[in-house]
Design a protein around this motif. Structure first.
Motif, PDB file in Angstrom:
ATOM      1  N   GLY A   1       0.779  -1.227   0.000  1.00  0.00           N
ATOM      2  CA  GLY A   1       0.000   0.000   0.000  1.00  0.00           C
ATOM      3  C   GLY A   1       0.808   1.272   0.000  1.00  0.00           C
ATOM      4  O   GLY A   1       0.246   2.366   0.082  1.00  0.00           O
TER       5      GLY A   1
ATOM      6  N   ASN B   1       0.013   4.473   2.524  1.00  0.00           N
ATOM      7  CA  ASN B   1      -1.440   4.438   2.293  1.00  0.00           C
ATOM      8  C   ASN B   1      -1.842   5.299   1.099  1.00  0.00           C
ATOM      9  O   ASN B   1      -2.877   5.969   1.105  1.00  0.00           O
ATOM     10  CB  ASN B   1      -2.194   4.893   3.543  1.00  0.00           C
ATOM     11  CG  ASN B   1      -1.870   4.050   4.748  1.00  0.00           C
ATOM     12  OD1 ASN B   1      -1.849   2.822   4.680  1.00  0.00           O
ATOM     13  ND2 ASN B   1      -1.588   4.700   5.877  1.00  0.00           N
TER      14      ASN B   1
ATOM     15  N   ASP C   1      -2.967   4.745  -1.902  1.00  0.00           N
ATOM     16  CA  ASP C   1      -4.178   4.491  -2.677  1.00  0.00           C
ATOM     17  C   ASP C   1      -5.391   5.216  -2.109  1.00  0.00           C
ATOM     18  O   ASP C   1      -6.308   5.584  -2.853  1.00  0.00           O
ATOM     19  CB  ASP C   1      -4.470   2.981  -2.733  1.00  0.00           C
ATOM     20  CG  ASP C   1      -3.338   2.194  -3.367  1.00  0.00           C
ATOM     21  OD1 ASP C   1      -2.760   2.672  -4.363  1.00  0.00           O
ATOM     22  OD2 ASP C   1      -3.027   1.099  -2.859  1.00  0.00           O
ATOM     23  N   ASP C   2      -5.404   5.433  -0.807  1.00  0.00           N
ATOM     24  CA  ASP C   2      -6.530   6.107  -0.151  1.00  0.00           C
ATOM     25  C   ASP C   2      -6.295   7.603   0.021  1.00  0.00           C
ATOM     26  O   ASP C   2      -7.144   8.288   0.593  1.00  0.00           O
ATOM     27  CB  ASP C   2      -6.790   5.481   1.234  1.00  0.00           C
ATOM     28  CG  ASP C   2      -7.142   4.011   1.148  1.00  0.00           C
ATOM     29  OD1 ASP C   2      -7.814   3.618   0.175  1.00  0.00           O
ATOM     30  OD2 ASP C   2      -6.722   3.255   2.041  1.00  0.00           O
ATOM     31  N   ARG C   3      -5.161   8.095  -0.472  1.00  0.00           N
ATOM     32  CA  ARG C   3      -4.815   9.493  -0.208  1.00  0.00           C
ATOM     33  C   ARG C   3      -4.535  10.278  -1.488  1.00  0.00           C
ATOM     34  O   ARG C   3      -3.805  11.269  -1.468  1.00  0.00           O
ATOM     35  CB  ARG C   3      -3.559   9.543   0.693  1.00  0.00           C
ATOM     36  CG  ARG C   3      -3.698   8.887   2.051  1.00  0.00           C
ATOM     37  CD  ARG C   3      -4.528   9.728   3.008  1.00  0.00           C
ATOM     38  NE  ARG C   3      -4.002  11.084   3.142  1.00  0.00           N
ATOM     39  CZ  ARG C   3      -3.022  11.425   3.983  1.00  0.00           C
ATOM     40  NH1 ARG C   3      -2.446  10.501   4.750  1.00  0.00           N
ATOM     41  NH2 ARG C   3      -2.622  12.673   4.066  1.00  0.00           N
TER      42      ARG C   3
END
Length: 379
Positions: free
Chosen positions: A110, A125, A127-129
């Motif tokens: 990730g 992180n 992919d979520d940011r």
């Protein structure tokens, strides 16, 4: 310091003409002209996967539908999103900018890793940011700061270590410090650096054999020995610590006129290339094809992006080639896609990197035009 995220949509359309799937973008009216010039083997088609990706270089897969890419002179790192899974990118995010030659990208658990000359950065992180990218963690800043051959291709190997090449800080020289002209590897946290291969002038592409797990890499030959020598190289690391010749010997048997004589008299031996490539073709990204979309003859074979010569009187490269193996040894070296170079002076594109998609199609980055192409096969 945080940057303001930049996001833009890509308008794409596709149409099939004379067996070639054409794609065009809102930013480049010449996209169709480029694709029309490209020649592929029968049954293969090429289209534009993403446009408006300036100076795009190495690519890596992230979460489903996400391709991350570095750049060189643009100083940017991108996230290219296919939101509706139609194999055309919809959005390009700028993850970071104002970086120094952030050519190399890798992905693990990730997190996005970026090679920027002396530094390896990590974006956790990610992919979520994408709309609010995190500040990068500096994994290491201990690599040399020279810009000459300082841009990097990076990748995690089967041993879960990050492989990082260090190019020679010159066209031809004996740099003195052991770190130069090598391929290194480090732990994911940047510790434990060790040298895997010596005598590597400038590798900007490598992959691991799908059966043996051994490292194969491209290497760019030196300049100013004439149009036709030395060859660029495809090499194979069969054991750690091997020396591949630079700056003493080039290709299989060309001793360097400045540095080779002493090594020759001393009886030094070096690992010869597995395959001599064209002189000055500038081989960059390479990969073993392991997908199921292409015909069986391409399975476990090596695709190479040849960026193209810069100072040869008759330009060469500007294409995708295939090195075919039999019993893990090269038996042929052939053109797969060509046409980005026309009439020796019209450059329509410069391939940089190759990325196999989950469906078995192949992405090709082009830093000259700032686009990513997608190659498919349908007999």
């Amino acid at each position: 310091m945080k940057i303001k995220i930049k996001q833009h949509s890509i308008l794409l359309m596709g149409l099939t003409v004379f067996g070639v799937l054409w794609g065009c973008t809102s930013f480049d009216s010449n996209a169709q002209q480029v694709l029309e010039k490209l020649q592929l083997p029968e049954g293969f088609a090429i289209e534009v996967y993403a446009g408006e990706v300036p100076n795009v270089r190495q690519m890596v897969l992230g979460a489903p539908g996400v391709v991350y890419a570095g750049s060189r002179d643009a100083g940017k790192v991108y996230a290219i999103i296919d939101q509706d899974n139609d194999f055309h990118a919809d959005t390009v995010y700028t993850v970071d900018e104002d970086l120094r030659l952030p050519s190399g990208v890798a992905y693990r658990d990730g997190a996005l890793y970026v090679g920027a000359v002396s530094r390896i950065l990590r974006y956790d992180n990610i992919d979520d940011r994408l709309e609010d990218p995190p500040d990068p963690v500096v994994v290491t800043d201990s690599y040399p700061t020279e810009g000459h051959h300082g841009w990097k291709f990076i990748a995690f190997g089967p041993d879960d270590k990050l492989y990082v090449p260090v190019g020679a800080p010159c066209n031809i020289c004996n740099p003195g410090e052991e770190i130069y002209a090598t391929i290194t590897r480090v732990n994911p946290d940047g510790t434990g650096r060790e040298i895997v291969a010596h005598g590597v002038r400038n590798s900007v592409g490598f992959d691991w054999h799908p059966e043996t797990g051994e490292l194969w890499f491209t290497d760019n030959g030196r300049d100013w020995l004439g149009d036709n020598q030395p060859p660029c190289e495809l090499n194979h690391v069969s054991e750690d610590g091997q020396h591949f010749g630079y700056p003493y010997k080039h290709g299989a048997d060309i001793w360097d006129p400045e540095f080779g004589e002493e090594a020759k008299r001393a009886g030094q031996s070096f690992q010869p290339p597995e395959q001599e490539l064209g002189p000055h073709v500038a081989p960059l990204g390479m990969m073993f094809y392991t997908g199921s979309m292409f015909p069986d003859e391409y399975r476990r074979q090596i695709f190479i992006a040849e960026h193209g010569s810069w100072n040869r009187s008759q330009k060469i490269g500007y294409r995708i080639t295939v090195v075919s193996l039999k019993n893990r040894e090269p038996v042929s070296y052939d053109s797969f896609i060509e046409g980005w170079l026309q009439d020796n002076d019209a450059v329509w594109g410069r391939p940089v990197d190759l990325l196999q998609m989950p469906d078995g199609s192949l992405l090709i980055s082009d830093d000259h035009r700032g686009v990513i192409y997608r190659v498919t096969y349908n007999p």
